[in-house]
Design a protein around this motif. Structure first.
Motif, PDB file in Angstrom:
ATOM      1  N   HIS A 183      16.916  34.146  31.727  1.00 14.76           N
ATOM      2  CA  HIS A 183      16.858  35.474  31.112  1.00 14.76           C
ATOM      3  C   HIS A 183      15.472  36.104  31.191  1.00 14.76           C
ATOM      4  O   HIS A 183      15.332  37.326  31.116  1.00 14.76           O
ATOM      5  N   LEU A 184      14.423  35.282  31.377  1.00 15.21           N
ATOM      6  CA  LEU A 184      13.069  35.828  31.477  1.00 15.21           C
ATOM      7  C   LEU A 184      12.826  36.542  32.802  1.00 15.21           C
ATOM      8  O   LEU A 184      11.801  37.201  32.971  1.00 15.21           O
ATOM      9  N   GLU A 185      13.759  36.431  33.719  1.00 15.20           N
ATOM     10  CA  GLU A 185      13.615  37.128  34.998  1.00 15.20           C
ATOM     11  C   GLU A 185      13.871  38.624  34.852  1.00 15.20           C
ATOM     12  O   GLU A 185      13.514  39.410  35.733  1.00 15.20           O
ATOM     13  N   SER A 194      13.882  44.198  26.551  1.00 14.72           N
ATOM     14  CA  SER A 194      12.874  44.349  25.501  1.00 14.72           C
ATOM     15  C   SER A 194      12.439  43.007  24.925  1.00 14.72           C
ATOM     16  O   SER A 194      11.256  42.809  24.610  1.00 14.72           O
ATOM     17  N   SER A 195      13.368  42.056  24.788  1.00 17.36           N
ATOM     18  CA  SER A 195      13.002  40.757  24.238  1.00 17.36           C
ATOM     19  C   SER A 195      12.079  40.002  25.196  1.00 17.36           C
ATOM     20  O   SER A 195      11.161  39.294  24.759  1.00 17.36           O
ATOM     21  N   ARG A 250       4.278  39.737  25.742  1.00 20.31           N
ATOM     22  CA  ARG A 250       3.199  40.271  24.901  1.00 20.31           C
ATOM     23  C   ARG A 250       2.747  39.232  23.883  1.00 20.31           C
ATOM     24  O   ARG A 250       1.549  39.034  23.651  1.00 20.31           O
ATOM     25  N   ALA A 251       3.722  38.565  23.271  1.00 20.93           N
ATOM     26  CA  ALA A 251       3.399  37.562  22.256  1.00 20.93           C
ATOM     27  C   ALA A 251       2.660  36.376  22.874  1.00 20.93           C
ATOM     28  O   ALA A 251       1.714  35.838  22.287  1.00 20.93           O
ATOM     29  N   GLN A 252       3.089  35.957  24.059  1.00 12.76           N
ATOM     30  CA  GLN A 252       2.416  34.869  24.759  1.00 12.76           C
ATOM     31  C   GLN A 252       0.968  35.243  25.078  1.00 12.76           C
ATOM     32  O   GLN A 252       0.042  34.436  24.916  1.00 12.76           O
ATOM     33  N   ASP A 253       0.781  36.474  25.538  1.00 13.60           N
ATOM     34  CA  ASP A 253      -0.566  36.923  25.881  1.00 13.60           C
ATOM     35  C   ASP A 253      -1.448  36.991  24.637  1.00 13.60           C
ATOM     36  O   ASP A 253      -2.613  36.589  24.671  1.00 13.60           O
ATOM     37  N   ASP A 254      -0.889  37.483  23.531  1.00  9.73           N
ATOM     38  CA  ASP A 254      -1.648  37.540  22.272  1.00  9.73           C
ATOM     39  C   ASP A 254      -2.034  36.141  21.815  1.00  9.73           C
ATOM     40  O   ASP A 254      -3.163  35.902  21.365  1.00  9.73           O
TER      41      ASP A 254
END
Length: 723
Positions: free
Chosen positions: A51-53, A58-59, A65-69
């Motif tokens: 699903h990350l492909e 939006s998820s 974004r959360a990983q980068d933060d």
């Protein structure tokens, strides 16, 4: 209790250089497992993070974004990064050290890029003669300034006579460039702006002999998310002053039956007095198919393309030149290390190759050029020592270089021009340009002559290491003289091993910062590259790809056994296609590496063909459509082969969100699975650069920021105190 004591000791020993990174307040962003099962010729593979492909979901966007933060909060605690930044920046403050991309025109004008103090980008300059005053020609900050983009110059090419210069501009690593044309003497930009081009990636542009226009590759769709991405490209003839939106196509799949809409039809004019245009069916592989047409056809508008040579001739990419009535080229036909051969254009087709320079033992022929109507070419021994030759009237002459060179680059404005520019490079000697005139080397006045006392006293070692099958792998080792061989040195292994590319020596103040601070830089010339000829490439691709990471493992074991380093001090780093080898190395031997750093890496080749227009990359990795190649893809895929409940090393995975070559979901999926499977306390970070593409940052400051982060992360996790 023992582990707790080790952790306390680890933090206290480094307290003077860096505060312990406290992860208690940092929670790894989670994404659910959504299993998808694929059947590959009876082999079932479960993909939990398919699903990350979907980068439009939006998820998925929020997870990135959360990983980068999460990564930024961890990385900002690495105080050594600022020390490294200041060290690296100090090497680039001298104006003389920032001139590069030097190109001469037939009228003697010399064009170059230069970064001035207090600017983050390079400006374009020219001189009427090498010794005259530099005149600013173009400042990229003035281009579409209302858009607030930081445009940088990624390519430029003067016309043969030097009256005009084409400049390619881009920003944030986005694939598409804007092309502008400048009238040199008037210093004015012509009104037309050309879009849908990327000359820095696809052999540049070709000026017409009279400088009235040029050829460039037009790519209708450059959005990687579009299903028509990179399809139906063509070579276009643009005449100066004409409407750039009315494209005059001269070479495309509609004109030549063997070309498909996925191919890259790139047509070139090789020198100003050539009678022919050559059209390539370009690919990621070393050997291309080509067509040719008369240059005079451009005036009539009826291009009569004829097959020039097929793949069977094994003519090396675009390394061919027209010389009088011959076409001279580098050939791999029946020659692992290649020959210099030619076609007599006066004879009827099919042309029969005539060998001018036979294959050399232990030297791979790498490039050729014509200058002053003489043929010059280069070779490389094991990828670490370069040689220069001249061929004239049936005689080959080796030209002694002014200094030892690990790599040689050649440039001449045209076949007839007497100016042959020879650039030499090495691990510890700065890239230096010379003019070669009558067998004499004259230092180019624009060549960087900056001294680097910081890098004096470095030692280069070249060894051969026996791999798992006793094949000897060249290994380059660079470190400070006088280091102790006691296993205490943090060692950065930097392999590549793909597409037949040679990892030749390069002088980089950024990489030497690692060495200056007590690290060892090790470059294993693993199979998949071209350091030992075409067979070296073939032994590290498709079903034989396992040789690449087994060569890397063998080189790592050599470094440990000979006390250059130890398992607690090893750092594995690579980028792009090098991600396959380093990814599989930590999968197969996680105990051997303490730090894993991958930059825009290919870590899921099994799914590579699912990317929008995978171009010809299947020629390197293999295709899921063939049973044998598919099994090889499964075997070489780091994402697929990650195992649960394993102590994987501290990992920093870097992705450019605008990367059109390695889609961000490829490193993203790997990080999600690695975070789930690893049982070590070591961090696993996904650092997303939202303003970069495949090549990383556009400016030197951005590169410094990235590599200072990489080195700080590596030094921290190898418990190394900066000098």
């Amino acid at each position: 209790m023992e582990n707790l004591k080790k952790k306390i000791f680890r933090c206290s020993i480094l307290i003077m250089t860096i505060s312990c990174v406290n992860n208690s307040n940092l929670k790894i962003p989670k994404t659910p497992k959504v299993p998808v099962q694929d059947n590959y010729f009876g082999r079932l593979i479960t993909d939990d993070y398919r699903h990350l492909e979907n980068l439009k979901d939006s998820s998925t966007i929020n997870w990135f974004r959360a990983q980068d933060d999460y990564s930024e909060k961890y990385l900002e605690k690495l105080s050594n990064q600022r020390i490294l930044v200041e060290q690296m920046k100090s090497y680039y403050v001298d104006e003389a050290a920032t001139i590069y991309g030097v190109k001469y025109a037939d009228n003697g004008f010399v064009f170059f890029l230069k970064k001035e103090k207090k600017t983050i980008y390079d400006k374009l300059f020219y001189k009427a003669t090498p010794g005259s005053e530099a005149i600013e020609l173009f400042d990229p900050s003035t281009f579409h300034s209302e858009l607030n983009h930081e445009y940088t110059i990624n390519y430029f090419q003067p016309s043969w006579d030097g009256d005009f210069i084409l400049v390619s501009l881009s920003y944030d690593g986005i694939k598409e460039s804007n092309l502008i044309i400048i009238n040199v003497l008037k210093k004015t930009v012509l009104p037309e702006i050309i879009t849908n081009a990327e000359p820095d990636s696809y052999l540049g542009i070709s000026w017409l002999p009279d400088s009235s226009g040029f050829l460039y590759l037009y790519i209708p769709v450059l959005d990687p998310e579009d299903e028509k991405y990179m399809l139906n490209s063509s070579t276009v003839l643009h005449k100066l002053g004409s409407n750039s939106n009315k494209r005059n196509i001269i070479f495309s799949s509609s004109m030549v039956s063997s070309l498909s809409k996925k191919d890259l039809p790139i047509a070139k004019i090789l020198s100003k007095n050539d009678r022919y245009i050559i059209g390539y069916k370009a690919s990621v592989e070393n050997y291309w198919l080509a067509y040719y047409a008369k240059l005079s056809d451009l005036k009539t508008g009826k291009i009569n393309w004829q097959l020039f040579y097929d793949l069977d001739e094994k003519i090396y990419a675009d390394y061919g030149v027209f010389l009088n009535d011959e076409f001279v080229f580098i050939s791999g036909k029946n020659a692992d290390n290649r020959t210099i051969s030619s076609f007599d254009l006066n004879l009827k087709q099919p042309f029969k190759a005539n060998i001018l320079v036979p294959e050399k033992k232990d030297e791979v022929l790498t490039s050729l050029i014509v200058s002053n109507n003489k043929l010059y070419y280069t070779s490389s021994r094991f990828g670490v020592e370069a040689f220069l030759y001249k061929y004239k009237d049936g005689q080959e002459t080796q030209i002694e270089l002014p200094i030892y060179s690990g790599e040689i680059s050649l440039y001449s404005p045209s076949n007839e021009n007497e100016t042959l520019q020879v650039g030499v490079d090495g691990w510890t000697n700065d890239y230096t340009r010379y003019f070669l005139k009558d067998q004499t080397f004259i230092l180019d006045p624009l060549s960087n002559q900056k001294k680097y006392p910081e890098f004096e006293g470095l030692q280069e070692i070249e060894v051969l290491v026996a791999s798992h099958d006793d094949e000897e792998i060249p290994l380059s080792i660079i470190h400070k003289k006088g280091i102790n061989y006691n296993g205490s040195n943090p060692t950065l292994l930097y392999p590549y091993g793909a597409y037949g590319e040679l990892m030749t020596p390069f002088f980089s103040p950024i990489f030497l910062t690692w060495v200056k601070n007590g690290g060892v830089l090790a470059v294993p010339h693993i199979r998949g590259g071209g350091e030992k000829g075409d067979s070296w490439h073939e032994q590290g691709m498709k079903s034989k790809k396992h040789n690449s990471w087994k060569d890397l493992i063998a080189c790592t074991e050599y470094l440990i056994e000979n006390k250059f380093t130890s398992k607690d001090k090893t750092v594995l780093y690579s980028s792009s296609a090098g991600g396959v080898a380093i990814g599989m190395a930590i999968v197969e031997r996680p105990d051997l590496y303490n730090v894993f750093i991958a930059d825009a890496p290919m870590l899921n080749p099994l799914r590579s063909e699912e990317r929008t227009n995978n171009a010809s990359n299947h020629l390197e990795y293999g295709t899921v459509k063939d049973s044998a190649e598919c099994m090889a893809l499964i075997k070489m895929d780091p994402y697929v082969n990650l195992k649960p409940n394993v102590n994987y090393p501290a990992s920093l995975i870097i992705s450019g969100y605008n990367d059109s070559r390695i889609d961000p979901w490829i490193p993203g999926k790997f990080v999600a699975k690695l975070q789930d499977h690893s049982t070590s306390d070591a961090p696993i970070l996904l650092d997303v650069n939202y303003d970069a593409g495949h090549e990383g940052g556009d400016t030197i400051d951005e590169l410094i920021e990235e590599y200072s982060k990489i080195f700080a992360f590596a030094f921290w996790h190898t418990n190394h105190n900066l000098n």
